[in-house]
Design an enzyme around this catalytic site. Structure first.
Site, PDB file in Angstrom:
ATOM      1  N   GLU A 248       0.858  -1.197   0.000  1.00 43.25           N
ATOM      2  CA  GLU A 248       0.000   0.000   0.000  1.00 43.25           C
ATOM      3  C   GLU A 248       0.894   1.247   0.000  1.00 43.25           C
ATOM      4  OE1 GLU A 248      -1.567   0.789   3.938  1.00 43.25           O
ATOM      5  OE2 GLU A 248      -3.367   1.742   3.141  1.00 43.25           O
TER       6      GLU A 248
ATOM      7  N   CYS B 266      -4.754  -2.961   2.848  1.00 47.42           N
ATOM      8  CA  CYS B 266      -4.494  -2.859   4.281  1.00 47.42           C
ATOM      9  C   CYS B 266      -5.693  -3.154   5.170  1.00 47.42           C
ATOM     10  CB  CYS B 266      -3.868  -1.508   4.615  1.00 47.42           C
ATOM     11  SG  CYS B 266      -3.098  -1.557   6.257  1.00 47.42           S
TER      12      CYS B 266
ATOM     13  N   ASN C 159      -7.080   6.087  -1.806  1.00 49.09           N
ATOM     14  CA  ASN C 159      -5.966   5.185  -1.519  1.00 49.09           C
ATOM     15  C   ASN C 159      -6.163   3.998  -2.477  1.00 49.09           C
ATOM     16  OD1 ASN C 159      -4.104   3.395  -0.434  1.00 49.09           O
ATOM     17  ND2 ASN C 159      -4.616   3.862   1.686  1.00 49.09           N
TER      18      ASN C 159
HETATM   19  N1  CDV Z   1      -3.051   1.468   6.545  1.00 43.01           N
HETATM   20  C1  CDV Z   1      -3.957   0.854   7.335  1.00 43.01           C
HETATM   21  O1  CDV Z   1      -5.083   0.622   6.919  1.00 43.01           O
HETATM   22  N2  CDV Z   1      -3.553   0.549   8.603  1.00 43.01           N
HETATM   23  C2  CDV Z   1      -4.438  -0.011   9.591  1.00 43.01           C
HETATM   24  C3  CDV Z   1      -4.056   0.363  11.000  1.00 43.01           C
HETATM   25  C4  CDV Z   1      -4.049   1.799  11.246  1.00 43.01           C
HETATM   26  C5  CDV Z   1      -5.041  -0.260  11.976  1.00 43.01           C
HETATM   27  C6  CDV Z   1      -4.485  -1.520   9.516  1.00 43.01           C
HETATM   28  O2  CDV Z   1      -5.591  -2.061   9.500  1.00 43.01           O
HETATM   29  O3  CDV Z   1      -3.433  -2.155   9.545  1.00 43.01           O
END
Ligand code: CDV
Length: 313
Positions: A47, A171, A110
């Site tokens: 990401e 993510c 994103n």
């Molecule tokens: N970039 C992310 O989505 N990070 C989140 C953190 C902040 C909880 C994740 O789910 O890993």
């Protein structure tokens, strides 16, 4: 004939706030050349792979904020990636911050793209589950994704590419069963996902200590419950004072981790993935058409007064 994809998961070590795109793209190119040496069909990057994880700062200056986004893909600084991919006949997935102007309005997402072996973009995904807050809070390492991105508006599509059915998510999406299931219902065979997950923001501490466990737990369950390969690619190491978990891994449709990074830096792991490995699961234990009980799920939520499921078919 066996349907296989040899995939490279290209973990990235930290990217500093003031690193240039040129510096970062040269790291990506290095990993791409290595993947080509291993005869990879496809290399998956994390990401926001072109910059540091900027949503940790409450950036006020519009020009500075814009500097973290791509307004075209490929643009002048990312074109070498596309050219190298086409030259070597290797595909890639890439996470980046996307800025588009629509009706005179700036829209920020994103995003990640899937690029085929000719250097052509075949798919784009925009992150749906944005973690953190939109308001600036007085805590270190706050997560301002809701401030700096809109919720993705493209759903969870899958693409016929590389001889299989591929999907992407980003993510925090990996923590939500719906992410995998929406793609699973479309027959996904390989999910490419990049992440930036810091340790040190946890409250209470116990949650933080469990972060590496939860990271693998969600991806392994998503793979198994949907009979798909999952390629989870991390930003790792100490980035601008924040510890990013690594644990980049390739997970089989059995839910087993079959390859995992051993460092917190730039590192490539490779696996030849049999796309038909999910077939026995899809035919039997996770035969969705045969075993899922949509009507029953609805009855239960109506009786208990719980929030009805989003998905009704
Ligand atoms: N970039 C992310 O989505 N990070 C989140 C953190 C902040 C909880 C994740 O789910 O890993």
């Amino acid at each position: 004939m066996a349907r296989t994809i040899t995939v490279g998961a290209a973990q990235l070590g930290p990217i500093a706030r003031h690193d240039t795109r040129r510096q970062t793209v040269s790291r990506l190119l290095e990993l791409m050349r290595e993947a080509h040496g291993f005869r990879c069909d496809l290399i998956a990057y994390p990401e926001l792979a072109l910059t540091t994880f900027f949503p940790r700062w409450p950036i006020e200056d519009e020009a500075e904020l814009d500097s973290f986004y791509e307004t075209e893909m490929p643009g002048p600084e990312t074109r070498p990636l596309f050219e190298e991919a086409a030259r070597r006949g290797i595909g890639f997935s890439l996470g980046f911050a996307e800025l588009v102007i629509e009706n005179g309005r700036k829209r920020r997402f994103n995003s990640s793209i899937l690029v085929d072996k000719t250097g052509r973009i075949v798919g784009k995904y925009r992150k749906v589950h944005l973690p953190g807050h939109s308001d600036v809070m007085d805590r270190p390492g706050q997560h301002l994704e809701k401030r700096f991105f809109e919720v993705g508006d493209l759903g969870f599509p899958v693409w016929r590419a590389f001889g299989g059915i591929l999907g992407m998510c980003i993510c925090n999406d990996r923590r939500w069963p719906e992410t995998y299931r929406v793609m699973g219902l479309q027959g996904v065979e390989m999910v490419l996902l990049g992440y930036n997950s810091p340790i040190g923001l946890g409250d209470p501490f116990e949650l933080d200590a469990l972060e590496p466990f939860h990271n693998h737990l969600v991806m392994q369950s998503g793979a198994y419950q949907n009979a798909t390969w999952v390629v989870g690619v991390a930003k790792a190491g100490l980035e601008e004072g924040f510890n990013m978990i690594g644990q980049t891994c390739i997970i089989a449709p059995s839910g087993e981790i079959v390859a995992q990074c051993a460092t917190m830096g730039d590192e490539l792991i490779v696996r030849k993935c049999d796309l038909d490995m999910g077939a026995p699961y899809r035919a039997d234990i996770f035969n969705f058409a045969y075993h899922r009980r949509i009507e029953h799920y609805k009855l239960i939520t109506e009786r208990t007064g719980a929030i009805p499921p989003l998905e009704t078919t």
